[in-house]
Scaffold this motif. Sequence first.
Motif, PDB file in Angstrom:
ATOM      1  N   SER A   2       0.862  -1.183   0.000  1.00 12.63           N
ATOM      2  CA  SER A   2       0.000   0.000   0.000  1.00 12.63           C
ATOM      3  C   SER A   2       0.901   1.235   0.000  1.00 12.63           C
ATOM      4  CB  SER A   2      -0.909   0.013   1.224  1.00 12.63           C
ATOM      5  OG  SER A   2      -0.143   0.144   2.406  1.00 12.63           O
ATOM      6  N   ALA A   3       0.295   2.382  -0.151  1.00 13.10           N
ATOM      7  CA  ALA A   3       1.077   3.625  -0.227  1.00 13.10           C
ATOM      8  C   ALA A   3       1.656   4.027   1.106  1.00 13.10           C
ATOM      9  CB  ALA A   3       0.187   4.749  -0.771  1.00 13.10           C
ATOM     10  N   CYS A   4       1.069   3.558   2.200  1.00 13.86           N
ATOM     11  CA  CYS A   4       1.453   4.086   3.493  1.00 13.86           C
ATOM     12  C   CYS A   4       1.283   3.048   4.598  1.00 13.86           C
ATOM     13  CB  CYS A   4       0.595   5.322   3.782  1.00 13.86           C
ATOM     14  SG  CYS A   4       1.046   6.177   5.268  1.00 13.86           S
ATOM     15  N   GLY A   5       2.382   2.600   5.167  1.00 14.07           N
ATOM     16  CA  GLY A   5       2.333   1.696   6.312  1.00 14.07           C
ATOM     17  C   GLY A   5       2.399   2.488   7.603  1.00 14.07           C
ATOM     18  N   SER A   6       2.284   1.786   8.721  1.00 11.00           N
ATOM     19  CA  SER A   6       2.293   2.485  10.008  1.00 11.00           C
ATOM     20  C   SER A   6       3.610   3.218  10.247  1.00 11.00           C
ATOM     21  CB  SER A   6       2.003   1.513  11.150  1.00 11.00           C
ATOM     22  OG  SER A   6       2.987   0.515  11.227  1.00 11.00           O
ATOM     23  N   SER A   7       4.717   2.664   9.804  1.00 10.11           N
ATOM     24  CA  SER A   7       5.999   3.359   9.995  1.00 10.11           C
ATOM     25  C   SER A   7       6.064   4.645   9.189  1.00 10.11           C
ATOM     26  CB  SER A   7       7.174   2.441   9.632  1.00 10.11           C
ATOM     27  OG  SER A   7       7.309   1.414  10.594  1.00 10.11           O
ATOM     28  N   ASN A   8       5.424   4.677   8.021  1.00  9.01           N
ATOM     29  CA  ASN A   8       5.345   5.918   7.247  1.00  9.01           C
ATOM     30  C   ASN A   8       4.604   6.987   8.040  1.00  9.01           C
ATOM     31  OD1 ASN A   8       4.885   3.552   4.952  1.00  9.01           O
ATOM     32  ND2 ASN A   8       6.397   5.084   4.358  1.00  9.01           N
ATOM     33  N   VAL A   9       3.457   6.594   8.622  1.00  7.81           N
ATOM     34  CA  VAL A   9       2.652   7.530   9.415  1.00  7.81           C
ATOM     35  C   VAL A   9       3.443   8.022  10.617  1.00  7.81           C
ATOM     36  CG1 VAL A   9       0.587   7.747  10.871  1.00  7.81           C
ATOM     37  CG2 VAL A   9       0.462   6.522   8.699  1.00  7.81           C
ATOM     38  N   LEU A  10       4.024   7.097  11.366  1.00 13.60           N
ATOM     39  CA  LEU A  10       4.738   7.448  12.591  1.00 13.60           C
ATOM     40  C   LEU A  10       5.964   8.306  12.301  1.00 13.60           C
ATOM     41  CD1 LEU A  10       4.321   3.993  14.300  1.00 13.60           C
ATOM     42  CD2 LEU A  10       3.229   6.136  15.008  1.00 13.60           C
ATOM     43  N   GLU A  11       6.676   7.991  11.243  1.00 12.18           N
ATOM     44  CA  GLU A  11       7.840   8.779  10.856  1.00 12.18           C
ATOM     45  C   GLU A  11       7.413  10.200  10.486  1.00 12.18           C
ATOM     46  OE1 GLU A  11      11.631   7.082   8.793  1.00 12.18           O
ATOM     47  OE2 GLU A  11      10.222   7.704   7.230  1.00 12.18           O
ATOM     48  N   PHE A  12       6.301  10.340   9.771  1.00 11.78           N
ATOM     49  CA  PHE A  12       5.774  11.651   9.398  1.00 11.78           C
ATOM     50  C   PHE A  12       5.433  12.464  10.647  1.00 11.78           C
ATOM     51  CE2 PHE A  12       2.272  14.547   8.406  1.00 11.78           C
ATOM     52  CZ  PHE A  12       2.820  15.265   7.359  1.00 11.78           C
ATOM     53  N   LEU A  13       4.978  11.774  11.694  1.00 13.16           N
ATOM     54  CA  LEU A  13       4.637  12.446  12.950  1.00 13.16           C
ATOM     55  C   LEU A  13       5.868  12.757  13.809  1.00 13.16           C
ATOM     56  CD1 LEU A  13       1.444  10.405  13.930  1.00 13.16           C
ATOM     57  CD2 LEU A  13       1.546  12.750  13.009  1.00 13.16           C
ATOM     58  N   GLY A  14       7.048  12.381  13.321  1.00 15.18           N
ATOM     59  CA  GLY A  14       8.284  12.708  14.032  1.00 15.18           C
ATOM     60  C   GLY A  14       8.768  11.649  14.996  1.00 15.18           C
ATOM     61  N   ILE A  15       8.173  10.467  14.951  1.00 13.38           N
ATOM     62  CA  ILE A  15       8.599   9.375  15.827  1.00 13.38           C
ATOM     63  C   ILE A  15       9.939   8.844  15.334  1.00 13.38           C
ATOM     64  CG2 ILE A  15       8.026   7.069  16.690  1.00 13.38           C
ATOM     65  CD1 ILE A  15       6.106   9.309  17.645  1.00 13.38           C
ATOM     66  N   ARG A  16      10.865   8.656  16.281  1.00 11.05           N
ATOM     67  CA  ARG A  16      12.175   8.100  15.970  1.00 11.05           C
ATOM     68  C   ARG A  16      12.143   6.608  16.273  1.00 11.05           C
ATOM     69  NH1 ARG A  16      17.305   7.462  18.680  1.00 11.05           N
ATOM     70  NH2 ARG A  16      16.391   8.114  20.642  1.00 11.05           N
ATOM     71  N   PHE A  17      12.700   5.808  15.385  1.00 12.40           N
ATOM     72  CA  PHE A  17      12.723   4.363  15.563  1.00 12.40           C
ATOM     73  C   PHE A  17      14.043   3.927  16.180  1.00 12.40           C
ATOM     74  CE2 PHE A  17      10.154   4.736  11.497  1.00 12.40           C
ATOM     75  CZ  PHE A  17       8.942   4.733  12.153  1.00 12.40           C
ATOM     76  N   SER A  18      13.953   3.008  17.128  1.00 17.49           N
ATOM     77  CA  SER A  18      15.139   2.464  17.775  1.00 17.49           C
ATOM     78  C   SER A  18      14.830   1.052  18.248  1.00 17.49           C
ATOM     79  CB  SER A  18      15.532   3.327  18.979  1.00 17.49           C
ATOM     80  OG  SER A  18      16.592   2.724  19.702  1.00 17.49           O
ATOM     81  N   SER A  19      15.853   0.233  18.304  1.00 14.89           N
ATOM     82  CA  SER A  19      15.696  -1.112  18.862  1.00 14.89           C
ATOM     83  C   SER A  19      16.387  -1.224  20.218  1.00 14.89           C
ATOM     84  CB  SER A  19      16.263  -2.160  17.900  1.00 14.89           C
ATOM     85  OG  SER A  19      17.640  -1.928  17.687  1.00 14.89           O
ATOM     86  N   GLU A  20      16.858  -0.103  20.736  1.00  9.04           N
ATOM     87  CA  GLU A  20      17.546  -0.090  22.032  1.00  9.04           C
ATOM     88  C   GLU A  20      16.536  -0.255  23.160  1.00  9.04           C
ATOM     89  OE1 GLU A  20      20.857  -0.060  22.459  1.00  9.04           O
ATOM     90  OE2 GLU A  20      20.976  -0.146  20.267  1.00  9.04           O
TER      91      GLU A  20
END
Length: 169
Positions: free
Chosen positions: A115-133
């Motif tokens: 699809s055009a937009c997964g949850s990580s696309n949405v969250l990244e757009f909202l400024g959420i930073r991803f980490s596995s720490e």
Amino acid sequence: MKEILNKLIEHQWLSREESRRVLIEVASGTFNTSQIAAFLTVYMMRSVTIEELEGFRDALLELCHAVDLAEYQAIDLCGTGGDGKNTFNISTLASFVVAGAGIPVTKHGNYGVSSACGSSNVLEFLGIRFSSEADFLRKSLDQAGICILHAPLFHPAMKEVAPIRRELG
């Protein structure tokens, strides 16, 4: 892979161990993109058995980056993706609602593949930073009641499959 593909084309099922092994070999780069695409295509044309799913799950658990967040007793919300109905990210919205209600949430997500937009696309757009720490994830749960488990950080094995899935749509 030829043996596996022939077995599947002949409408035979894979054992749990065969499924586990093939996914481990996919993740290790043993197979080329054409072979992986053929494997994925066969699975889009047939049903998957419980035994096969167990084997795939075993492989993913074996290869994943594990983080222990058990002390939070969080629920794991993950969308299905790829429903072909052009829906919005229901699981992402549900995660915010549930966390806002005081229930700790670990939200699994990824970039849109089919699809055009997964949850990580949405969250990244909202400024959420991803980490596995683990410390970062615990801090997120402590402060916001939710942490984001961006799939590529926790399931690096899928890096071989993601671009092919994207191309297949």
